[in-house]
Write a protein that holds these residues in place. Sequence first.
Motif, PDB file in Angstrom:
ATOM      1  N   CYS A  12      21.871  47.090  40.768  1.00  0.00           N
ATOM      2  CA  CYS A  12      22.185  47.130  42.199  1.00  0.00           C
ATOM      3  C   CYS A  12      23.696  47.318  42.356  1.00  0.00           C
ATOM      4  N   ASN A  14      25.495  46.700  44.752  1.00  0.00           N
ATOM      5  CA  ASN A  14      26.079  45.607  45.528  1.00  0.00           C
ATOM      6  C   ASN A  14      26.306  44.343  44.694  1.00  0.00           C
ATOM      7  N   CYS A  15      25.338  43.964  43.844  1.00  0.00           N
ATOM      8  CA  CYS A  15      25.437  42.667  43.160  1.00  0.00           C
ATOM      9  C   CYS A  15      25.225  42.753  41.650  1.00  0.00           C
ATOM     10  N   CYS A  68      16.513  44.544  46.640  1.00  0.00           N
ATOM     11  CA  CYS A  68      17.093  43.796  45.533  1.00  0.00           C
ATOM     12  C   CYS A  68      16.700  42.323  45.674  1.00  0.00           C
ATOM     13  N   CYS A  71      20.345  40.204  46.238  1.00  0.00           N
ATOM     14  CA  CYS A  71      21.153  40.305  47.468  1.00  0.00           C
ATOM     15  C   CYS A  71      20.354  40.795  48.670  1.00  0.00           C
TER      16      CYS A  71
HETATM   17 ZN   LIG Z   1      21.681  43.399  44.844  1.00  0.00          ZN
END
Ligand SMILES: [Zn+2]
Length: 105
Positions: A12, A14-15, A68, A71
């Motif tokens: 991911c 983002n995270c 996800c 997140c």
């Molecule tokens: Zn994530």
Amino acid sequence: MDESGGRPLYSCRNCRNPVALHAYLESKKFKAKSGEAYMFRQAMNVVVGAKEVRQLMTGDYAIAKIFCRTCGDEMGWTYLTAFDARQKYKEGKYILEKAKILKEY
Ligand SMILES: [Zn+2]
């Protein structure tokens, strides 16, 4: 499967939660709203949303969005049912949007 030997993988953006192994990548020729998307035989650490019926360019499908697990960001979708016989190969596969993932080695 050996969980320590699964690289390269996609995580991911983002995270950094790992969401798919490169070994399960089947096609890079998919399109999503955000641009390019990849199809995988299998995904991991994702949450599958509610079933929705969608009219896509190649026909009608029952799909579910995937998020996800860490997140909650929307990553793409999975094909539950393809109503067109020629598209049946997509059933059970996962589409991850390129803009949402990072390749890690
Ligand atoms: Zn994530």
